[in-house]
Design an enzyme around this catalytic site. Structure first.
Site, PDB file in Angstrom:
ATOM      1  N   ASP B  86       0.816  -1.224   0.000  1.00 58.25           N
ATOM      2  CA  ASP B  86       0.000   0.000   0.000  1.00 58.25           C
ATOM      3  C   ASP B  86       0.838   1.257   0.000  1.00 58.25           C
ATOM      4  O   ASP B  86       0.314   2.346  -0.256  1.00 58.25           O
ATOM      5  CB  ASP B  86      -0.952  -0.007   1.192  1.00 58.25           C
ATOM      6  CG  ASP B  86      -0.209  -0.075   2.517  1.00 58.25           C
ATOM      7  OD1 ASP B  86       0.360   0.947   2.933  1.00 58.25           O
ATOM      8  OD2 ASP B  86      -0.173  -1.153   3.132  1.00 58.25           O
ATOM      9  N   GLY B 138       9.656 -12.217  -0.408  1.00 61.66           N
ATOM     10  CA  GLY B 138      10.515 -11.611   0.611  1.00 61.66           C
ATOM     11  C   GLY B 138      11.398 -12.622   1.321  1.00 61.66           C
ATOM     12  O   GLY B 138      12.548 -12.349   1.677  1.00 61.66           O
ATOM     13  N   ASP B 155       6.181  -5.557   7.031  1.00 68.67           N
ATOM     14  CA  ASP B 155       4.835  -4.974   7.019  1.00 68.67           C
ATOM     15  C   ASP B 155       3.941  -5.961   6.285  1.00 68.67           C
ATOM     16  O   ASP B 155       3.582  -5.777   5.131  1.00 68.67           O
ATOM     17  CB  ASP B 155       4.936  -3.625   6.292  1.00 68.67           C
ATOM     18  CG  ASP B 155       3.598  -2.920   6.178  1.00 68.67           C
ATOM     19  OD1 ASP B 155       2.583  -3.487   6.591  1.00 68.67           O
ATOM     20  OD2 ASP B 155       3.590  -1.790   5.645  1.00 68.67           O
TER      21      ASP B 155
END
Lengths: 282, 282
Positions: B86, B138, B155
């Site tokens: 985001d 990741g 996050d």
């Protein structure tokens, strides 16, 4: 079959709890009272359709409304509690042996009766001999008192309906007069996140600040209240809740608590910038 | 007509947001993405039916995931962000001129595309020349890095679906190796109140503690997340987030923030007793 209790937290947000069954529904001269049983939250009750306490998280509210002032001034002997018909506030207060008397003024006797029947854990403190219950209007009760209490706890509903008068200028001035020279006033102070709660918070803060030289706000995580971000007001004639806390002395007592500790006592007075701004603009 | 988006916060609690209209619905290789418009919360988006950010309260999450580590160690130069499609985390990071590079690894390119289209305010930081976006896993990305980052921010979504690997022992060990000698790892750390979130919190804490000598948890009021009581993890090789905070230095920067300040930085590490107990038992 699924039964859900739903509460509007704002114009655009609702919170729902899964209910096993409704245990009670009644109407007093002041408000409607409902008691529900759930699997996850234990029992909970509502006044005029708003959650007051659930057995799962009431310890948070009562820890933070009682232990913050009691840890700040260990010389509190005479306490007045306004509202608090569910008993949780008195239950925490009677754990302090040095308290000599607790006057509790609840306008609605039916709330106490219903809570005694359904919430034995939260009402256990009512049996303490130092506690006197008055079923009267807290506004009028406090009007007649001068230099009488070291601590007043206003454990009220929102400023709509029976709780409205407990958010007025006149009431806070009367509390100031009813308090001794080191007196402390703690009140449930609404929430900063949703508009209509934030407006109530701002009004309360503005009015308390007019009556008390020290007027601070502290925050608590109460998951079943609107936004989960709830505030209490701490006002006093002399004590600062952070600077004057004797953490060592409180910890020596060995009281077991589910939420409160002396670190969170201090941490709770650190407020987010947007909340500070709302309070400054109040 | 009324349209409500409803999310299960636990077995027995639901949270609903009033929706004006649905703006987008799509499916990537990893998850379902939906964007909604509301009157009260602005726009919000969900991944697999869970709220990620609303325009009304995303500043809280992003303030607290970024400014806490940045204020703790002002010598952070190289940052890795995992997840965070985001953009809010990167938006806050690019406000620090001393940061030299920000690598962001988001597994799902569609999340970034959708957020760029619907959330221009939160994605503004992607244009900063110090930012490099990698659309990769990741887990694998961090595996190959040694002594490369001063700060890693995880996050992520909850440990179900694409976020699952970001809560494993192996991942935290790889983060430790990817960090420089004063490295800090901050991660979204779930919530203590509802059972299944609390279990995820305990697992994460237990595993992080095995890899890092300093492993603390801090709390934040995020009203649109389950219970409103959310946690972040702060793990590091050398820095203590409370003792090593130079509040004066951070305040000298003059950064405007809606939630974060150096008092709440310190206050957020004071945890309720029931949360401390859950972490100790982890």
């Amino acid at each position: 079959m699924e039964l859900w209790y739903t509460e509007d937290h704002s114009r655009g947000a609702k919170f729902s709890l899964k209910v096993e069954k409704q245990l009670y529904s009644g109407k007093s001269d002041f408000q409607r009272i409902d008691v529900f049983e759930t699997e996850e939250f234990g029992k909970f009750f509502t006044l005029d359709g708003l959650v007051m306490i659930t057995e799962k998280d009431e310890f948070i509210y009562h820890d933070m409304i009682v232990h913050v002032p009691m840890a700040t001034n260990p010389k509190i002997r005479k306490v007045l509690v306004i509202g608090a018909g569910d008993g949780g506030t008195v239950r925490e207060l009677v754990r302090y042996p040095e308290i000599e008397s607790i006057d509790m003024v609840e306008i609605d006797e039916l709330v106490v009766e219903v809570c005694k029947a359904y919430f034995p854990k939260s009402t256990s403190g009512f049996a303490d001999p130092r506690v006197t219950l008055y079923f009267e209007d807290g506004l009028k009760f406090v009007q007649e008192k001068v230099d009488a209490y070291d601590l007043i706890i206003v454990d009220s509903t929102d400023p709509i309906g029976p709780g409205e008068g407990l958010f007025t200028r006149e009431f806070y001035q009367n509390c100031h007069r009813a308090l001794t020279k080191d007196g402390i006033l703690v009140n449930q102070h609404e929430s900063p996140f949703y508009d209509h709660y934030a407006k109530a918070m701002q009004r309360a803060h503005q009015r308390i600040r007019e009556s008390f030289p020290i007027a601070k706000v502290y925050q608590v995580h109460i998951p079943t209240y609107a936004s989960g971000h709830w505030l209490f007001g701490f006002a006093s004639k002399t004590f600062d809740p952070v600077a004057d806390l004797d953490a060592h002395a409180w910890n020596q007592r060995g009281l077991e608590t589910g939420y409160y500790n002396t670190d969170i006592h201090q941490g709770a007075f650190a407020l987010p910038n947007y909340v500070k701004k709302l309070l400054e603009e109040a």
